[in-house]
Design an enzyme around this catalytic site. Structure first.
Site, PDB file in Angstrom:
ATOM      1  N   ASP A 343      51.658  34.796  29.932  1.00  0.00           N
ATOM      2  CA  ASP A 343      51.004  35.951  30.085  1.00  0.00           C
ATOM      3  C   ASP A 343      49.732  35.944  29.121  1.00  0.00           C
ATOM      4  O   ASP A 343      49.976  35.736  27.990  1.00  0.00           O
ATOM      5  CB  ASP A 343      51.998  37.120  29.753  1.00  0.00           C
ATOM      6  CG  ASP A 343      51.385  38.281  30.083  1.00  0.00           C
ATOM      7  OD1 ASP A 343      50.893  38.702  31.365  1.00  0.00           O
ATOM      8  OD2 ASP A 343      51.168  39.450  29.304  1.00  0.00           O
ATOM      9  N   GLU A 372      47.342  32.933  32.135  1.00  0.00           N
ATOM     10  CA  GLU A 372      46.011  33.872  32.538  1.00  0.00           C
ATOM     11  C   GLU A 372      45.187  33.630  31.252  1.00  0.00           C
ATOM     12  O   GLU A 372      45.253  34.041  30.245  1.00  0.00           O
ATOM     13  CB  GLU A 372      46.621  35.216  32.380  1.00  0.00           C
ATOM     14  CG  GLU A 372      47.517  35.734  33.411  1.00  0.00           C
ATOM     15  CD  GLU A 372      47.935  36.988  33.377  1.00  0.00           C
ATOM     16  OE1 GLU A 372      47.630  37.826  34.422  1.00  0.00           O
ATOM     17  OE2 GLU A 372      48.468  37.412  32.342  1.00  0.00           O
TER      18      GLU A 372
END
Ligand code: CA
Length: 652
Positions: A343, A372
């Site tokens: 993340d 990400e």
């Protein structure tokens, strides 16, 4: 963009944690932090370099309300800022905390290195890990270990969403155990759950956070819902997914059973890890023991907030670096995880990411990594540190990144909900799309670093997005748009990624029928996968199409190339296409060592059919209109017609 500033702590002391002096004095490289158990004795070691006193307190129960103390023992200062103590006797099942005095103030905190915890993760637990292993665990391994990342088909799923629907047919709703149930069916007798997943043909399940997070009260399970992007204990499974969150052993055993069952059914397991921020910077255990060490702060003590979650992790500090690397190794070795999705990896530095990839791959080269890589403003505490963002992809060759370029080209910008994309009529996307089809968006040096997708848990799912952007259009037309999006994802180079349920037009609606975007704390009724929708012929048709695309991609290594040079050599775009249609030819070794075959892919987003002259010879059609798979649908030569809003794939 101006940096977001988080909370200001009242009495801030700057310990200069990121200085060379602090690091050379206090970097502890040992692997024995936490509780090391044996039948005869347990050794506790804590890293608390600025503490004046440390005690370990043993409790009978894991609940904070239970005050029965078994022991409270002072710890001795050891090397590199650590403190330790060995307590004789078998402490298996004993809960414990650390009481630490820093700046004259006493705090009681959970062990940052806890491997098991009691209810809501407030107290750690001494665990005999072997007792938590299901039978046959020593033989358990990745069933797809021969695959490389571009061979993977990733399915992103939340433990609760998978089974919480009233029609899932799954007994243990919302739990790890629910993922392992077989023979489950919806109201129409159609397979759900694990059987369904297996039939779809995906290779990797990617689980939304399954470590212990803070937003759910585990004592009143299933009353509230959360995606779980709020870490509390990094090395412990989440309690609300276990059948008994009070007993620290149960969640460990049930998570291992889940991994083993998925493996036994040919499915690899990827874990979503959120090292970039913690649930609450003030109360996070390491930040209590070493004030604010885990998080980035400015000279006045304000937490950096690039994550928009109140704090950013100082991955550049030596002991945070150690912590993250060891945590990943732990999940890989102890829980047999086959991949990690990071993340907001753009908040972590490239040194920590490369250390992870290198150390994991030394043991298990089959583990995949992606994250990400958004560029977010953060208060890095050291000079000359680079972040793991898309633009630095060439510096992190073992880490893939989500390709938002592909996503936004296909469906329109994520931030403009009514904007259309390539699949539903936007013009002028063709040239940009070509680079993405090659798995080489402007920031990516190789398809093995490009995760291709059109939707994930964030924002609207693709079907809801289409409904919002195309009011008044028929279900059949929306399904055609969705099929086209899926075809581009699966027939592109890179790593294909599917949001669970998108393959049968998953929708997230509240009880008034409003479509919900970013449903991170909506109830199960909104978030659950509605298994009865498989009975609707249009929904079921889209699912068959996805299944066919997956099978076709798996049958053709030509779609799974790894390097930019392989792709540039293999793909030729055809010039004589009409309107916004795109056609390309792939020529690559199709089955290892055997003769190369030629594949022709044509996307037609136009609202009327187009025709195209085929290169010489007789071509076999495998994908046409609403059909896809490894069965020949027909043959063609000369000119071929491609219906509106559809994909055609031919092989020679
Ligand atoms: Ca929890």
């Amino acid at each position: 963009m101006e940096r977001e500033i988080g909370m200001l702590e009242e009495q801030y002391i700057d310990y200069n944690f990121s200085s060379e002096e602090f690091e050379s004095k206090y970097t502890y490289l040992g692997k024995d932090l936490g509780a090391t158990w044996s039948v005869e004795a347990t050794t506790f070691r804590i890293w608390a370099p600025v503490a004046e006193q440390c005690h370990v307190i043993g409790y009978k129960e894991g609940e904070v309300s239970s005050k029965e103390v078994l022991f409270k023992v002072g710890m001795k200062r050891g090397e590199k800022g650590t403190w330790s103590i060995t307590i004789l006797g078998n402490l298996e099942g004993v809960y414990y905390t650390y009481q630490v005095v820093v700046n004259g103030e006493s705090v009681e905190a959970c062990d940052p290195y806890a491997k098991a915890v009691g209810i809501n993760g407030k107290r750690a637990m001494v665990l005999n890990m072997e007792r938590c292993n299901p039978p046959g665990w020593e033989k358990d391994c990745n069933p797809n270990k021969e695959l490389t990342s571009t061979d993977a088909v990733i399915y992103e799923m939340h433990i609760r969403d998978f089974s919480s629907d009233q029609h899932s047919g799954i007994q243990n709703k919302g739990t790890f155990v629910g993922v392992t149930e077989v023979g489950t069916v919806n109201s129409y007798g159609q397979s759900t759950g694990l059987d369904y997943l297996k039939d779809l043909g995906i290779t990797h399940v990617h689980l939304l956070p399954v470590y212990d997070y803070g937003s759910i009260d585990e004592s009143v399970r299933n009353e509230t819902y959360n995606w779980g992007y709020d870490p509390v204990n990094y090395n412990v499974p989440e309690g609300s997914y276990s059948t008994n969150a009070w007993d620290g052993e149960v969640r460990v055993r049930e998570m291992k059973e889940m991994v083993q069952t998925l493996h036994n059914n040919g499915i690899s397991v990827v874990m979503d890890v959120v090292y970039n921020h913690v649930y609450d910077a003030q109360t996070f255990c390491m930040n209590q023991i070493v004030p604010g060490y885990f998080s980035r702060r400015d000279e006045e003590g304000r937490y950096s907030n690039g994550s928009y979650c109140g704090n950013d992790t100082a991955s550049e500090r030596s002991m945070v670096h150690q912590y993250i690397v060891q945590s990943i190794l732990y999940w890989m070795e102890e829980y047999h995880m086959d991949g990690f999705r990071f993340d907001l990896v753009g908040l972590l530095d490239i040194k920590v990411m490369n250390a992870i990839v290198e150390q994991v791959h030394r043991v298990r080269p089959d583990v995949i990594f992606y994250g990400e890589g958004w560029d977010m403003p953060t208060g890095m505490t050291k000079d000359h540190y680079k972040l793991a963002i898309q633009m630095n992809a060439q510096l992190t060759p073992g880490l893939a990144y989500f390709n938002d370029s592909m996503r936004d080209l296909l469906k329109g910008s994520y931030s403009k909900e009514t904007e259309r994309g390539y699949i539903n009529g936007a013009k002028g996307k063709v040239e940009a799309l070509k680079a993405n089809i090659m798995g080489l968006p402007y920031w990516s040096p190789a398809p093995a670093q490009t995760v291709q997708y059109v939707s994930c848990h964030d924002d609207f799912g693709i079907f809801d997005r289409l409904k919002v952007a195309c009011p008044g259009e028929t279900l059949e037309t929306l399904a055609a748009y969705n099929r086209l999006a899926a075809a581009v994802v699966f027939l592109s180079q890179g790593i294909p990624f599917v949001h669970a349920g998108e393959e049968f037009l998953r929708s997230k609606q509240d009880k008034d029928g409003n479509l919900i975007s970013n449903s991170y704390m909506e109830p199960d009724e909104v978030n659950s996968i509605k298994w009865n929708e498989l009975h609707d012929p249009v929904h079921a048709g889209v699912r068959e199409y996805y299944k066919g695309l997956i099978a076709f991609r798996k049958a053709h290594p030509a779609f799974r190339l790894r390097t930019a040079s392989e792709v540039r050599e293999a793909i030729r775009f055809l010039g004589d296409t009409s309107g916004e249609s795109i056609a390309y030819r792939i020529e690559a070794k199709d089955i290892q060592g055997e003769e190369a075959s030629q594949i022709l892919v044509i996307f037609n987003p136009e609202t009327s059919p187009i025709s195209l002259s085929l290169p010489e010879g007789e071509w076999k059609i495998y994908i046409r209109e609403n059909q896809a798979g490894i069965r020949i649908l027909g043959t063609a030569n000369g000119r071929v017609a491609i219906p509106e809003i559809s994909t055609m794939v031919l092989v020679k």
